[in-house]
Design a protein around this motif. Structure first.
Motif, mmCIF file in Angstrom:
data_model
loop_
_atom_site.group_PDB
_atom_site.id
_atom_site.type_symbol
_atom_site.label_atom_id
_atom_site.label_comp_id
_atom_site.label_asym_id
_atom_site.label_seq_id
_atom_site.Cartn_x
_atom_site.Cartn_y
_atom_site.Cartn_z
ATOM 1 N N ALA A 290 121.923 -53.620 -25.051
ATOM 2 C CA ALA A 290 120.472 -53.433 -25.197
ATOM 3 C C ALA A 290 119.940 -54.297 -26.341
ATOM 4 O O ALA A 290 118.896 -54.948 -26.212
ATOM 5 C CB ALA A 290 120.170 -51.963 -25.448
ATOM 6 N N ARG A 291 120.637 -54.291 -27.462
ATOM 7 C CA ARG A 291 120.223 -55.115 -28.590
ATOM 8 C C ARG A 291 120.331 -56.593 -28.249
ATOM 9 O O ARG A 291 119.461 -57.398 -28.642
ATOM 10 C CB ARG A 291 121.096 -54.787 -29.809
ATOM 11 C CG ARG A 291 120.852 -55.660 -31.031
ATOM 12 C CD ARG A 291 119.438 -55.568 -31.545
ATOM 13 N NE ARG A 291 119.249 -56.404 -32.726
ATOM 14 C CZ ARG A 291 118.065 -56.841 -33.147
ATOM 15 N NH1 ARG A 291 116.950 -56.511 -32.477
ATOM 16 N NH2 ARG A 291 117.974 -57.604 -34.226
ATOM 17 N N ALA A 292 121.355 -56.977 -27.505
ATOM 18 C CA ALA A 292 121.509 -58.365 -27.096
ATOM 19 C C ALA A 292 120.328 -58.814 -26.241
ATOM 20 O O ALA A 292 119.766 -59.899 -26.435
ATOM 21 C CB ALA A 292 122.818 -58.546 -26.333
ATOM 22 N N ARG A 293 119.924 -57.984 -25.298
ATOM 23 C CA ARG A 293 118.770 -58.320 -24.449
ATOM 24 C C ARG A 293 117.500 -58.461 -25.275
ATOM 25 O O ARG A 293 116.677 -59.364 -25.047
ATOM 26 C CB ARG A 293 118.589 -57.241 -23.385
ATOM 27 C CG ARG A 293 119.646 -57.266 -22.281
ATOM 28 C CD ARG A 293 119.465 -56.085 -21.353
ATOM 29 N NE ARG A 293 120.426 -56.095 -20.255
ATOM 30 C CZ ARG A 293 120.707 -55.045 -19.508
ATOM 31 N NH1 ARG A 293 120.098 -53.872 -19.740
ATOM 32 N NH2 ARG A 293 121.583 -55.131 -18.521
ATOM 33 N N ALA A 294 117.330 -57.564 -26.246
ATOM 34 C CA ALA A 294 116.138 -57.610 -27.097
ATOM 35 C C ALA A 294 116.102 -58.910 -27.912
ATOM 36 O O ALA A 294 115.028 -59.516 -28.077
ATOM 37 C CB ALA A 294 116.113 -56.393 -28.024
ATOM 38 N N LEU A 295 117.254 -59.333 -28.415
ATOM 39 C CA LEU A 295 117.314 -60.571 -29.182
ATOM 40 C C LEU A 295 116.982 -61.788 -28.316
ATOM 41 O O LEU A 295 116.283 -62.705 -28.759
ATOM 42 C CB LEU A 295 118.710 -60.729 -29.796
ATOM 43 C CG LEU A 295 119.009 -59.868 -31.027
ATOM 44 C CD1 LEU A 295 120.507 -59.857 -31.316
ATOM 45 C CD2 LEU A 295 118.240 -60.376 -32.241
ATOM 46 N N LEU A 296 117.479 -61.799 -27.095
ATOM 47 C CA LEU A 296 117.178 -62.910 -26.189
ATOM 48 C C LEU A 296 115.683 -62.955 -25.870
ATOM 49 O O LEU A 296 115.084 -64.038 -25.818
ATOM 50 C CB LEU A 296 117.999 -62.786 -24.909
ATOM 51 C CG LEU A 296 119.508 -63.001 -25.040
ATOM 52 C CD1 LEU A 296 120.187 -62.850 -23.689
ATOM 53 C CD2 LEU A 296 119.824 -64.364 -25.635
ATOM 54 N N LYS A 297 115.101 -61.788 -25.680
ATOM 55 C CA LYS A 297 113.660 -61.725 -25.407
ATOM 56 C C LYS A 297 112.874 -62.228 -26.613
ATOM 57 O O LYS A 297 111.904 -62.985 -26.478
ATOM 58 C CB LYS A 297 113.259 -60.291 -25.070
ATOM 59 C CG LYS A 297 111.791 -60.134 -24.671
ATOM 60 C CD LYS A 297 111.482 -58.696 -24.276
ATOM 61 C CE LYS A 297 110.015 -58.545 -23.877
ATOM 62 N NZ LYS A 297 109.701 -57.130 -23.491
#
Length: 501
Positions: free
Chosen positions: A333-340
């Protein structure tokens, strides 16, 4: 014929022509890769170090406890200020071309390691400012400052001695001349390297083999099949999934040795034009990439649990491991947020991986894990030595790359993270990190040096020029006819004492 069967047939055919009478002491070694240049100054591969153990003696070596022991140097002494190292050399040593080994030869070799074009040893010897010949068997290495890891460097390729006369030729890497217990006979790339006993070696009483044939076979299944069929006597890097079966059938001897190196993924953050175009140039994307990975899962799939997870260049049980810098847990979830946040929710990145079984497994597991966070990982497969050249040229986004490790932690760190160092494939370079890297080389106090390593670990963890994954066990299998095998944490097969029953 299936691909694996075809590979096995080819491998068997390659070895069949080397059958010798039973009385001959010939050892056939299956390597996971084909070495690059057989020149200690230029070489970069782990398998090359396995070959060099038989071909090229060093000034010093290490034992099972990683203590420094004599080889071409019989003794050594540091100056009171730690700025010079005086070494007494072994008398009566000859190179394979008949040239004499002495202090002048040491001077020539150290200078060659420091200045030769393309030298991969220049970083190891950067603090060495001069080499003084005190007498034919005594040499002094002068340093710009105290340099604690010097002996560790001299116990590896920076301490390997080649014939200065032979090194003057332009084709040395194709016909190397050293002073080891075996001399070079021939090499057929991707096929075989053949060495034969050097009768004038100073330690010939402990050398019982007549010939060693090294055969690069990247597929672990094929290597094992060759061992079982009798075409090989020793194989390195057995597939972890095969170790239990080997233990059950009891027909072969095995070894599992905890390494002093690491398995990681090098990230191109500043090496050439490709770095600037890669999504991994953004530190948020690099953080997202690491957070997409489950180290425990990778170890279970790739190594069958035969490894220890880690996030630094040394394992968590090492004195110099920075406990203040914790191993990141997977957080998709944190990885997706960083990519966004980085404006790249679905970045496409290349993952360079050698043709070896372990590298391919890692690449496939990483590809699957990273996909859950939004990454589209494109696996690029290359023969190992070629992949090293691609990394050096900056022709990669990310690169599955292991390091076999050195007795001193500096050997796992400096040449990969220091500015303009020969193995700094990531291209990461800052004055702050460089100053800390140089500082730890001078610190004799363990506590002070550990504190410096902790500061380095904080920077390395934040920048992620290398994403460290785990620390392997060296998995070996060999014929019960082979005796005298020593298990050292550097993963190298020592040839002294080996014999075939």
């Amino acid at each position: 014929m299936s691909a694996p069967t075809r590979k096995l047939a080819i491998a068997l055919a390659l070895t069949a022509g080397f059958a010798l009478p039973a009385a001959a002491q010939t050892l056939r070694v299956g390597l996971a890769e084909d070495p690059d240049a057989l020149d200690p100054t230029l070489a970069r591969t782990f398998v090359g170090r396995i070959v060099f153990d038989a071909l090229c003696d060093k000034l010093v070596d290490v034992n099972e406890k990683l203590e420094y022991v004599p080889q071409l140097a019989t003794s050594w002494k540091w100056s009171a200020d730690g700025k010079s190292l005086t070494m007494t050399l072994r008398d009566g040593v000859r190179f394979h071309d008949g040239e004499k080994f002495d202090a002048q030869a040491v001077k020539a070799n150290i200078e060659r390691h420091k200045t030769a074009k393309g030298s991969a040893r220049s970083g190891d010897l950067r603090p060495v400012t001069g080499v003084e010949v005190l007498d034919p068997l005594t040499v002094r290495l002068d340093l710009s400052s105290a340099y604690l890891p010097l002996l560790a460097a001299l116990a590896d390729r920076a301490g390997m001695m080649v014939s200065p006369k032979a090194a003057e030729g332009g084709d040395f890497a194709t016909r190397p001349v050293c002073s080891g217990p075996f001399r070079f006979v021939e090499r057929v790339p991707q096929d075989r390297i053949v060495l034969e006993r050097f009768e004038e070696h100073w330690n010939k009483a402990n050398i019982h083999l007549d010939k060693i044939i090294y055969l690069p076979i990247p597929d672990a299944t094929v290597r094992l099949a060759n061992l079982k069929s009798g075409q090989l006597d020793f194989i390195e890097r057995v597939a972890a999934s095969d170790m239990a079966g080997l233990a059950r059938d009891g027909k072969f001897k095995t070894a599992a040795i905890t390494e002093i190196g690491y398995q990681g993924i090098t990230v191109n953050v500043g090496n050439g034009e490709r770095a600037a175009k890669s999504p991994m140039h953004d530190p948020r994307v690099r953080e997202a990439f690491e957070l997409s990975l489950d180290r425990e899962g990778i170890v279970q799939v790739v190594m069958e649990g035969q490894a220890v997870i880690g996030n630094q260049w040394v394992a968590p049980d090492n004195t110099f491991y920075a406990k203040s810098v914790a191993i990141p847990k997977r957080d998709v979830a944190r990885a997706r947020a960083l990519l966004k946040e980085a404006g790249m929710p679905n970045p496409t990145i290349g993952l360079l991986a050698a043709t070896t079984s372990d590298a391919q497994k890692i690449a496939q597991v990483v590809q699957a894990m990273a996909k859950e966070a939004g990454f589209d990982v494109k696996i690029q497969t290359s023969e190992f030595a070629t992949s090293l050249n691609m990394a050096k040229a900056g022709d990669f986004d990310t690169y599955v790359l292991a390091w076999s490790g050195r007795a001193d932690p500096d050997g796992n760190l400096y040449i990969f993270h220091g500015c303009k160092q020969p193995l700094n494939y990531s291209g990461y370079c800052t004055p702050e990190l460089d100053a800390l890297l140089n500082l730890q080389r001078t610190q004799a106090d363990t506590g002070e040096r550990a504190a410096t390593f902790a500061k380095i670990a904080q920077i390395v963890q934040k920048e992620r020029a290398i994403v460290y994954l785990y620390h392997r066990k060296w998995l070996w299998a060999f014929s019960p006819k082979l005796t005298g095998v020593r298990e050292l944490p550097d993963g190298l097969l020592r040839v002294d004492g080996l014999a075939m029953k």
